[in-house]
Design a protein around this motif. Structure first.
Motif, PDB file in Angstrom:
ATOM      1  N   UNK A 125       4.292   9.947   3.594  1.00 56.22           N
ATOM      2  CA  UNK A 125       3.722   9.184   4.485  1.00 56.22           C
ATOM      3  C   UNK A 125       3.429  10.504   5.785  1.00 56.22           C
ATOM      4  N   UNK A 126       2.067   9.777   5.514  1.00 53.23           N
ATOM      5  CA  UNK A 126       1.064  10.512   6.510  1.00 53.23           C
ATOM      6  C   UNK A 126       0.345  10.385   8.132  1.00 53.23           C
ATOM      7  N   UNK A 127       0.202  10.419   9.109  1.00 51.21           N
ATOM      8  CA  UNK A 127      -0.967   9.879  10.126  1.00 51.21           C
ATOM      9  C   UNK A 127      -2.116   9.929  11.138  1.00 51.21           C
ATOM     10  N   UNK A 128      -2.667   9.107  11.231  1.00 49.99           N
ATOM     11  CA  UNK A 128      -3.708   9.157  12.258  1.00 49.99           C
ATOM     12  C   UNK A 128      -3.347   9.323  13.264  1.00 49.99           C
ATOM     13  N   UNK A 129      -3.522   9.549  14.177  1.00 50.11           N
ATOM     14  CA  UNK A 129      -3.702   9.113  15.801  1.00 50.11           C
ATOM     15  C   UNK A 129      -2.290   8.899  16.285  1.00 50.11           C
ATOM     16  N   UNK A 130      -1.014   9.071  15.776  1.00 47.97           N
ATOM     17  CA  UNK A 130      -0.180   9.212  15.149  1.00 47.97           C
ATOM     18  C   UNK A 130       0.589   7.076  15.143  1.00 47.97           C
ATOM     19  N   UNK A 131      -0.449   6.960  14.303  1.00 48.14           N
ATOM     20  CA  UNK A 131      -0.510   5.802  13.244  1.00 48.14           C
ATOM     21  C   UNK A 131      -0.017   5.965  12.020  1.00 48.14           C
ATOM     22  N   UNK A 132       1.121   5.448  11.055  1.00 47.58           N
ATOM     23  CA  UNK A 132       1.803   5.721   9.940  1.00 47.58           C
ATOM     24  C   UNK A 132       0.487   5.294   8.912  1.00 47.58           C
ATOM     25  N   UNK A 133       0.714   6.078   7.771  1.00 51.13           N
ATOM     26  CA  UNK A 133      -0.398   6.023   7.062  1.00 51.13           C
ATOM     27  C   UNK A 133       0.031   6.086   5.225  1.00 51.13           C
ATOM     28  N   UNK A 134       0.910   5.576   5.043  1.00 49.16           N
ATOM     29  CA  UNK A 134       1.200   5.740   3.667  1.00 49.16           C
ATOM     30  C   UNK A 134       1.136   5.401   2.525  1.00 49.16           C
ATOM     31  N   UNK A 135      -0.172   6.342   2.514  1.00 47.89           N
ATOM     32  CA  UNK A 135      -0.430   7.054   1.193  1.00 47.89           C
ATOM     33  C   UNK A 135      -0.893   8.322   0.608  1.00 47.89           C
ATOM     34  N   UNK A 136      -0.598   8.696  -0.853  1.00 48.07           N
ATOM     35  CA  UNK A 136      -0.546  10.569  -0.483  1.00 48.07           C
ATOM     36  C   UNK A 136      -1.817  10.493   0.292  1.00 48.07           C
ATOM     37  N   UNK A 137      -1.660  11.804  -0.010  1.00 53.14           N
ATOM     38  CA  UNK A 137      -2.014  12.855   0.754  1.00 53.14           C
ATOM     39  C   UNK A 137      -2.085  14.468   0.786  1.00 53.14           C
TER      40      UNK A 137
END
Length: 668
Positions: free
Chosen positions: A309-321
């Motif tokens: 559960x990462x983020x990009x520009x404060x937007x949740x990104x629910x992908x493995x990283x």
């Protein structure tokens, strides 16, 4: 017979790095300025320039790997596709409401990033699926037909369908997508469950919209790059680095564009993990300083921490990283004064253009690079003499700025470095101390164009075990990509509360393995079986290895929880909510040892005046190529090479190991 060459290209904010590896394991490095408006121009210039400099045949390239910042930059600059969203009736405001997490708890002026889908492009459908996967209300075709007419009038680029509880039963989502495609509602239409199949509706919907937002640009860029490398006679297939540290084919990267969000920085983490494993560093911090930012990741037992559960520009990104903490601190970070007169450095950056004052490109703002140049840590040129620095201009500007602050030129420059080092130290603590790891037991693997300039200072400030400088630190991310395997991640929701249900996970894993084998380009992939587990009542999970025995599974959770949070709860029940499978291709290559030092005298190429701890000192400058295995030197001194510069401070010992890595330690 032509030598087979492997090539990796990493696009950064300031430079585009090229790494070429021959059949004998030898590495050749090359750097060219990035072209932010058209990143593929720098990729092609870098590849052709490197091949020409190497004197090789471009048709001998057998592997081509690329790390790109296109997805990240597209979201940050808000230059992506026109995206529409179809969701369950009553949930149109999901992206706006988000969740209760507040990153700046006491900042009343903090503004959340705006959703990628504006309100006028969101539609609702009267369908419903329960949390137990029961279809309460199916999708009505007539309603979708009426909706499609309105959506066509909006002239969308991509349409995302994200329904409540579709992660447990995507039937309604898929039916809606099929009808909308049949009616041509938008050029591209897909279900959010095809991108993320996990619970948490806001995060899953956000991930789907991010994928839609960057998909046209990624598809266009990857397709254009694939065509351009064919035009220069590169017949090798193109591989794209993804956020989890693995490789994707161009087709997969175009379809699952959001998986490339952390593409560029993942290569360095993959390389650091491999190096830490083979150098016997049980705990290490990957520390990559570029021109604009610093990317920091924790590595334990040769494996980088990962997040689902990462983020990009404060937007949740629910992908493995790979779990990377990025801070706005790099060689191009600009020094400035806040409203109280305090010295700040970054997150604003001078970037590639105009760049630091000393870059001769019209830059007027002093940067971290200018501070290093003024203090003598940098010489008169970079990139092996191909990039001249204007030291006089940097010094004059630093003098003017220092006068305005009542500081000498040298004190102003040192102040900039102290501030940026403090910022970087906080970032290192974020991935170590805040995760229950004593930073004093960690080695700092410092790389990137500016990493080796700061490794010495941070080693001292944080009292770390050592600072390790790779043989080619300036292009370490590109080198790491050369050893990255093909990788695909699969997951499926489960509901396991006890040993009687635990056996069902094996069947889910079997289904995921079948999907993995069909998706992988390489035969016989390496499969890792994982689960997301938690104590009942918690709202967060830990991803841990799967074992068939329930009691053993519980012990693994308790151990992981204690390491991460400092305690385990013997009285709490365990539940497993997600089954995961990671499929990897061939394992990465091994480090190759070099010849041992022949015992000859090591002579500096020059003596340079460097400002250290309040006074100018004459220090030796060595060429990295002259530091053979077994070399041991006492600081202070400087090491030059094409792709980076290393500074070693007073009372520090530098030892070169059999693989060419420099190990800095405190105390002589």
């Amino acid at each position: 017979m032509k030598e087979s060459l492997q090539i990796a290209v990493d696009t950064g904010g300031t430079f585009t790095d090229v790494a070429i590896r021959g059949e004998d394991g030898s590495l050749f490095v090359w750097k060219v300025p990035s072209t932010p408006d058209s990143p593929d121009d720098a990729v092609i210039d870098g590849v052709t320039g490197a091949i020409e400099e190497l004197g090789a045949d471009i048709t001998s390239i057998s592997q081509f790997v690329h790390g790109t910042t296109v997805a990240t930059n597209t979201v940050i600059t808000r230059t992506g596709a026109r995206v529409g969203l179809v969701t369950t009736a009553g949930f149109r405001d999901m992206l706006t409401i988000g969740h209760q997490a507040r990153p700046s708890l006491y900042d009343q002026h903090h503004q959340r990033s705006k959703p990628l889908v504006p309100d006028e492009l969101i539609s609702e459908v009267s369908e419903r699926v329960s949390a137990d996967a029961t279809i309460i209300r199916p999708v009505e075709r007539d309603e979708i037909i009426d909706l499609a007419t309105r959506i066509r009038a909006r002239e969308l680029d991509v349409l995302v369908v994200s329904f409540l509880n579709a992660f447990v039963n995507p039937e309604n989502e898929r039916n809606a997508v099929a009808i909308l495609k049949e009616l041509g509602a938008a050029p591209e239409i897909f279900a959010a469950s095809s991108i993320s199949t996990e619970m948490r509706e806001y995060e899953r919907t956000s991930t789907g919209t991010i994928n839609a937002y960057v998909q046209p640009k990624i598809a266009g860029y990857v397709g254009r790059l694939a065509q351009r490398i064919r035009e220069i006679d590169v017949s090798a297939p193109l591989w794209i680095m993804q956020s989890n540290g693995g490789l994707l084919t161009p087709d997969h990267a175009s379809e699952h564009a959001a998986r490339t969000a952390l593409s560029g920085l993942a290569g360095g983490v993959v390389g650091s993990a491999m190096w830490a494993d083979q150098l016997g560093l049980d705990k290490a911090v990957s520390f990559d300083i570029g021109g604009t930012s610093t990317d920091i990741a924790l590595i334990r037992d040769g494996q980088p921490d990962e997040t689902m559960a990462g983020q990009i520009d404060d937007l949740p990104l629910q992908l493995p990283s790979v779990d990377v903490h990025t801070i706005g601190a790099g060689g191009g970070s600009i020094a400035w004064l806040d409203s109280g007169g305090g010295l700040r450095v970054g997150p604003q950056s001078a970037g590639a253009v105009p760049g630091p004052v000393c870059y001769r490109r019209g830059g007027l703002d002093l940067t971290v690079t200018d501070a290093h140049a003024v203090l003598g840590r940098l010489g008169s040129s970079l990139l092996g003499g191909r990039f001249e620095l204007d030291l006089a201009a940097a010094r004059q500007r630093m003098t003017e700025w220092g006068d305005s602050l009542g500081l000498s030129t040298e004190d102003a420059a040192e102040g900039i470095l102290r501030v940026i080092n403090a910022t970087m130290a906080r970032g290192i603590r974020k991935v170590s101390v805040e995760r229950g790891v004593d930073v004093r037991n960690c080695a700092l693997i410092a790389f990137g164009g500016a990493g080796p300039l700061h490794g010495s200072d941070l080693l001292r400030e944080l009292d770390m075990k050592s600072a390790v400088i790779p043989p080619m630190p300036g292009i370490a991310s590109a080198v790491g990509m050369l050893d990255a395997p093909e990788r695909h991640d699969f997951s499926s929701p489960v509901d396991v509360l006890g040993p009687e249900d635990h056996g069902s996970i094996a069947m889910v894993h079997s289904d995921l393995a079948t999907r993995a084998e069909s998706a992988m380009d390489c035969p016989d992939p390496n499969l890792s079986y994982l689960v997301d587990a938690r104590y009942v009542g918690q709202s967060y999970e830990l991803t841990i290895p799967y074992v068939a025995d329930w009691e053993s599974q519980r012990k693994i959770l308790d151990s992981a929880h204690a390491e991460r949070y400092g305690f385990s709860d013997a009285s709490a029940e365990m539940e497993i909510v997600v089954a995961r499978l990671v499929a990897r291709g061939e394992e990465s290559a091994k480090l190759q040892s070099r010849e041992t030092n022949d015992g000859g005298m090591l002579s500096p190429v020059e003596l340079r005046q460097v400002y250290i701890q309040g006074s100018w000192k004459q220090v030796p400058v060595y060429e990295r190529a002259d530091l053979s295995t077994g070399t041991s030197l006492c600081g202070p001194f400087i090491v030059n090479q094409l792709d980076s510069t290393t500074y070693v401070g007073p009372d520090q010992l530098c030892r070169v190991d059999e693989f060419g890595f420099m190990h800095l330690t405190e105390g002589i």
